[in-house]
Design a protein around this motif. Structure first.
Motif, mmCIF file in Angstrom:
data_model
loop_
_atom_site.group_PDB
_atom_site.id
_atom_site.type_symbol
_atom_site.label_atom_id
_atom_site.label_comp_id
_atom_site.label_asym_id
_atom_site.label_seq_id
_atom_site.Cartn_x
_atom_site.Cartn_y
_atom_site.Cartn_z
ATOM 1 N N LYS A 13 0.850 -1.196 0.000
ATOM 2 C CA LYS A 13 0.000 0.000 0.000
ATOM 3 C C LYS A 13 0.886 1.246 0.000
ATOM 4 O O LYS A 13 0.674 2.168 0.775
ATOM 5 C CB LYS A 13 -0.892 0.007 1.235
ATOM 6 N N PHE A 14 1.881 1.267 -0.884
ATOM 7 C CA PHE A 14 2.940 2.282 -0.900
ATOM 8 C C PHE A 14 2.403 3.706 -0.812
ATOM 9 O O PHE A 14 2.847 4.495 0.002
ATOM 10 C CB PHE A 14 3.774 2.121 -2.176
ATOM 11 N N ALA A 15 1.433 4.059 -1.637
ATOM 12 C CA ALA A 15 0.917 5.430 -1.669
ATOM 13 C C ALA A 15 -0.593 5.448 -1.443
ATOM 14 O O ALA A 15 -1.303 6.277 -2.010
ATOM 15 C CB ALA A 15 1.268 6.098 -2.992
ATOM 16 N N ASP A 16 -1.084 4.537 -0.607
ATOM 17 C CA ASP A 16 -2.526 4.443 -0.355
ATOM 18 C C ASP A 16 -2.830 4.816 1.092
ATOM 19 O O ASP A 16 -2.652 4.007 2.003
ATOM 20 C CB ASP A 16 -2.996 3.011 -0.631
ATOM 21 N N PRO A 17 -3.304 6.061 1.331
ATOM 22 C CA PRO A 17 -3.627 6.459 2.698
ATOM 23 C C PRO A 17 -5.022 6.021 3.144
ATOM 24 O O PRO A 17 -5.432 6.309 4.257
ATOM 25 C CB PRO A 17 -3.529 7.985 2.652
ATOM 26 N N ASN A 18 -5.756 5.326 2.289
ATOM 27 C CA ASN A 18 -7.127 4.914 2.613
ATOM 28 C C ASN A 18 -7.113 3.623 3.423
ATOM 29 O O ASN A 18 -6.262 2.762 3.240
ATOM 30 C CB ASN A 18 -7.937 4.709 1.332
ATOM 31 N N GLY A 19 -8.080 3.501 4.292
ATOM 32 C CA GLY A 19 -8.202 2.304 5.100
ATOM 33 C C GLY A 19 -7.658 2.523 6.504
ATOM 34 O O GLY A 19 -7.503 3.653 6.966
ATOM 35 N N VAL A 68 12.208 9.017 -0.485
ATOM 36 C CA VAL A 68 11.213 8.114 -1.079
ATOM 37 C C VAL A 68 10.432 7.382 0.013
ATOM 38 O O VAL A 68 9.222 7.160 -0.113
ATOM 39 C CB VAL A 68 11.897 7.118 -2.044
ATOM 40 N N SER A 69 11.087 7.019 1.118
ATOM 41 C CA SER A 69 10.401 6.271 2.184
ATOM 42 C C SER A 69 9.417 7.140 2.966
ATOM 43 O O SER A 69 8.623 6.611 3.744
ATOM 44 C CB SER A 69 11.412 5.635 3.135
ATOM 45 N N LEU A 70 9.446 8.447 2.763
ATOM 46 C CA LEU A 70 8.456 9.299 3.421
ATOM 47 C C LEU A 70 7.045 9.014 2.926
ATOM 48 O O LEU A 70 6.085 9.137 3.688
ATOM 49 C CB LEU A 70 8.782 10.779 3.180
ATOM 50 N N ILE A 71 6.908 8.632 1.662
ATOM 51 C CA ILE A 71 5.573 8.386 1.099
ATOM 52 C C ILE A 71 4.866 7.252 1.836
ATOM 53 O O ILE A 71 3.766 7.445 2.363
ATOM 54 C CB ILE A 71 5.655 8.124 -0.417
ATOM 55 N N PRO A 72 5.449 6.040 1.925
ATOM 56 C CA PRO A 72 4.725 4.989 2.651
ATOM 57 C C PRO A 72 4.615 5.275 4.150
ATOM 58 O O PRO A 72 3.643 4.873 4.786
ATOM 59 C CB PRO A 72 5.537 3.726 2.380
ATOM 60 N N LEU A 73 5.580 6.004 4.717
ATOM 61 C CA LEU A 73 5.503 6.323 6.142
ATOM 62 C C LEU A 73 4.327 7.251 6.425
ATOM 63 O O LEU A 73 3.568 7.036 7.370
ATOM 64 C CB LEU A 73 6.806 6.945 6.626
ATOM 65 N N LEU A 74 4.148 8.275 5.605
ATOM 66 C CA LEU A 74 3.017 9.186 5.805
ATOM 67 C C LEU A 74 1.689 8.477 5.532
ATOM 68 O O LEU A 74 0.691 8.739 6.218
ATOM 69 C CB LEU A 74 3.157 10.416 4.907
ATOM 70 N N CYS A 75 1.672 7.571 4.552
ATOM 71 C CA CYS A 75 0.430 6.849 4.260
ATOM 72 C C CYS A 75 0.043 5.895 5.382
ATOM 73 O O CYS A 75 -1.126 5.814 5.755
ATOM 74 C CB CYS A 75 0.556 6.101 2.939
#
Length: 123
Positions: A13-19, A68-75
């Protein structure tokens, strides 16, 4: 959720903030990023001692990997907020200048919760 499951779920769910994300999923992923950064930094430091030009390139690679790892961390952090019935937009609150720029995050303030009763089992 195991350590491997948590990391693979966050990368899937690399760039999926839903759920929603469980507490274990969030903290195991955070731990994986922390251990990866410490290991990469130690490796780059050792390589830079032996071969200085290559070590500088490794530090640059670590910087790019961290961005780059900020994206999955924020999601995963947004999904963790959803699990607590809070707005996922709260992840942007420390980054953006808030009300001074006219930004108002609806539901941005946590509702006060009554204290949960503590379990007395096992005492």
């Amino acid at each position: 959720m195991s350590f491997g499951e948590a990391v693979s779920t966050c990368l899937r769910k690399f760039a999926d903030p839903n759920g929603r994300a469980s507490r274990a999923e969030f903290w195991y992923f955070y731990l994986a990023l922390l251990l990866g950064n410490v290991g990469a930094f130690l490796l780059a430091t050792l390589v830079s001692i032996v071969v200085p030009p290559v070590g500088g390139g490794l530090f640059l690679l670590i910087l790019v990997a961290n961005v780059v790892s900020l994206i999955p961390l924020l999601c995963v952090q947004a999904r963790r907020f959803h699990d607590q019935d809070l707005s996922g937009a709260l992840v942007l609150q420390p980054v953006l200048p808030g009300d001074s720029a006219g930004l108002h995050v609806p539901g941005g303030h946590a509702r006060p919760q009554p204290p949960r009763p503590r379990s007395t089992m096992g005492r």
